[in-house]
Enzyme design. Sequence first.
Site, PDB file in Angstrom:
ATOM      1  N   GLU A 142       0.953  -1.430  -0.013  1.00  0.00           N
ATOM      2  CA  GLU A 142       0.085  -0.157   0.065  1.00  0.00           C
ATOM      3  C   GLU A 142       0.801   1.432   0.004  1.00  0.00           C
ATOM      4  OE1 GLU A 142      -2.840   0.024   3.291  1.00  0.00           O
ATOM      5  OE2 GLU A 142      -4.340  -1.318   2.036  1.00  0.00           O
ATOM      6  N   GLU A 198      -6.961  -7.554  -0.577  1.00  0.00           N
ATOM      7  CA  GLU A 198      -7.512  -7.487   0.927  1.00  0.00           C
ATOM      8  C   GLU A 198      -8.852  -7.035   0.839  1.00  0.00           C
ATOM      9  OE1 GLU A 198      -5.243  -4.962   3.403  1.00  0.00           O
ATOM     10  OE2 GLU A 198      -3.310  -5.820   2.875  1.00  0.00           O
TER      11      GLU A 198
HETATM   12  C1  GAL Z   1      -4.673  -2.371   4.963  1.00  0.00           C
HETATM   13  C2  GAL Z   1      -3.241  -3.157   5.249  1.00  0.00           C
HETATM   14  C3  GAL Z   1      -3.282  -3.843   5.971  1.00  0.00           C
HETATM   15  C4  GAL Z   1      -3.931  -3.849   7.091  1.00  0.00           C
HETATM   16  C5  GAL Z   1      -5.611  -3.362   6.415  1.00  0.00           C
HETATM   17  C6  GAL Z   1      -6.394  -3.346   7.969  1.00  0.00           C
HETATM   18  O1  GAL Z   1      -4.658  -1.356   4.639  1.00  0.00           O
HETATM   19  O2  GAL Z   1      -2.681  -3.163   3.913  1.00  0.00           O
HETATM   20  O3  GAL Z   1      -1.844  -4.430   6.406  1.00  0.00           O
HETATM   21  O4  GAL Z   1      -3.572  -2.862   8.005  1.00  0.00           O
HETATM   22  O5  GAL Z   1      -5.338  -2.389   6.161  1.00  0.00           O
HETATM   23  O6  GAL Z   1      -7.764  -2.979   7.426  1.00  0.00           O
END
Ligand code: GAL
Length: 628
Positions: free
Chosen positions: A143, A314
Amino acid sequence: MLKPKLGTCYYPEHWSRDIWKSDVIRMVELGLSWVRIGEFSWSKIEPKEGELDWEWLDCIVELLRSHKLDIIMGTPTATPPKWVLDKYPDMLAIDELGNVRGFGSRRHYCFSHLGYRKEAERITREMVSRYGLKVQAWQVDNEYGCHDTTLSYSQAALEGFRDWLSQKYQSPSALNKAWGNIFWSMEINEFSDIELPNLTVTEPNPAHVMDFRRYTSDQVVKFNNSQVTALRKFSEAPLIHNYMGRITAFDHYEVGDDLDIASWDSYPLGFLEMVSDADEKFKAKYAHQGDPDFQSFHHDLYRTVGSGRWWVMEQQPGPVNWAAYNPAPLAGMVRLWSWEAIAHGAEVVCYFRWRQAPFAQEQMHAGLLRVDNMPAPAWNEISKLNSEINSLGIIEQKDAHIALIFDYQSQWAWEIQPQAADFDYFREVFDTYSCLKKLGVDVDVCSSNDPNLNKYKIIFAPSLFSTNEILENCSGHLVLGPRFNSKTTEFKIPNPLPPNVMGLDVIVERVETLRPNMSRPLKGAGSVIRWIEGISHNATVLDETKDGAPIILQQNNKTYLAACLDLTAKNKLFKKLLKDQGINYVEMPEGVRQRSTKNHKFIWNYSNKEQNIDGITLAPAEVKIISI
Ligand code: GAL
């Protein structure tokens, strides 16, 4: 396209080894195919400089592969351990106010720091020379831009910026001329006279800031590229980065050019709470579902960032920990978000995270498993989704007729010079998108110099700050304005005045911005809000304000908007434009959205009420897939 696959983000370093095997067996049972590992594990891999411990990672790689799970290995460069910082004490980013962004969380590095860039490249090389043939994909860093970490006002940034400027302008006098430094005696004699555009008494020169934004974006591209080069030497597996929602501080198209797959991290409820412009009423109504258009906007964007291949790296599986309020998804939403992504062409949807962590910053963030190892509510939805995917067959994307331009430089330009407190480029583009989605049409979100622009019947380019030949020469219908081509790339007002487009006889003679309670009703429908241009023209007027100011103009294959329009005005205009181009549309029921692929039509319901469309009833969070 192959069948879509599901996956998860796993942190073996968080758990005792006794449960690794049962975790992996359960992943297979749930129907997962991909597992992302490694991206924050640098201190475990290399606790001290040069002391590499691969044993634990070898073991989990072996275990996952022996269960036929595919691995995405993350380079761990978003979390450099303390010893890296001790080695390069000046590698930290500095914020606009001059504060150091210190150790103790993550992303504590400045993209301009060449020592850290080399260190990141080194650990990447170590990793890929060991796992280059063993893993099936790589995630580069994690990110970019998260936690507002793209812009940095460090010494490294200052030195890099001076060097970048000297290459761009060649001489201080050329820079003075380009920026207009005669204004307020800002002229420089040497490139070493340049400072960073922060901590000035009043606003810095917009041309100075614009170049700094470009320089900063280039550093992200270079940082990414240095790892890409190392990875490609030892691995043929595809390279991926996980982008985010409404992060605009670097040019994603340029980063994407170096990668094989774009992915993004989709947290619909966190985004609605934290980055949406929606009002309180809307936020309350959609608190458990997310904005019906925010996810698909990013799906449609990341499909064009890079090669066209894209994933969700994610996916939110339950309440997150990082928003002001963290509601749970409405039952069925995790499945809905996943289907929505797949309908838009996602090859893989990975859920963040496998098991909720009982410790550290994200202990309140849900996973697929609870801390006590029992399945969390998303589990059953994913299990159901998996069997549905298996019985559906292949999903093939088809071409959209509509392109919507999203341009990172325009975002920077209008952040630098909004001219009205509530003028925001992302919002202009997103409102256009949302209005189109409420008419049920498919849209590709594209860069302004996408070589494929000519294939679209309509191209919307709201508030693009500087035009280019590819766009202007498109044969499709162009919908331009307001603020179209209203700056040169040097951040000056052009002469001839904007929009200065061939075949469109419109001249913007003056601009005005309006307070929120000063909207001006149109004769047709809806109102002008926020921004209005005073124009002279020789085009057909489609609509004007009740007091006679021409607002929607048409000539040849172009429509020009001399104002920001509210949703009612947009809706009326867009229906006419779609009809004129022979594109079918339908007014979607509240919260219902659709997308067509070659063989299927997907329809889903974000609203918390039952909705009906074309004789089909959809319960809240329901998804219907119709074979066509
Ligand atoms: C994303 C990140 C992850 C985790 C997640 C939590 O932004 O890539 O590592 O922190 O959010 O929602």
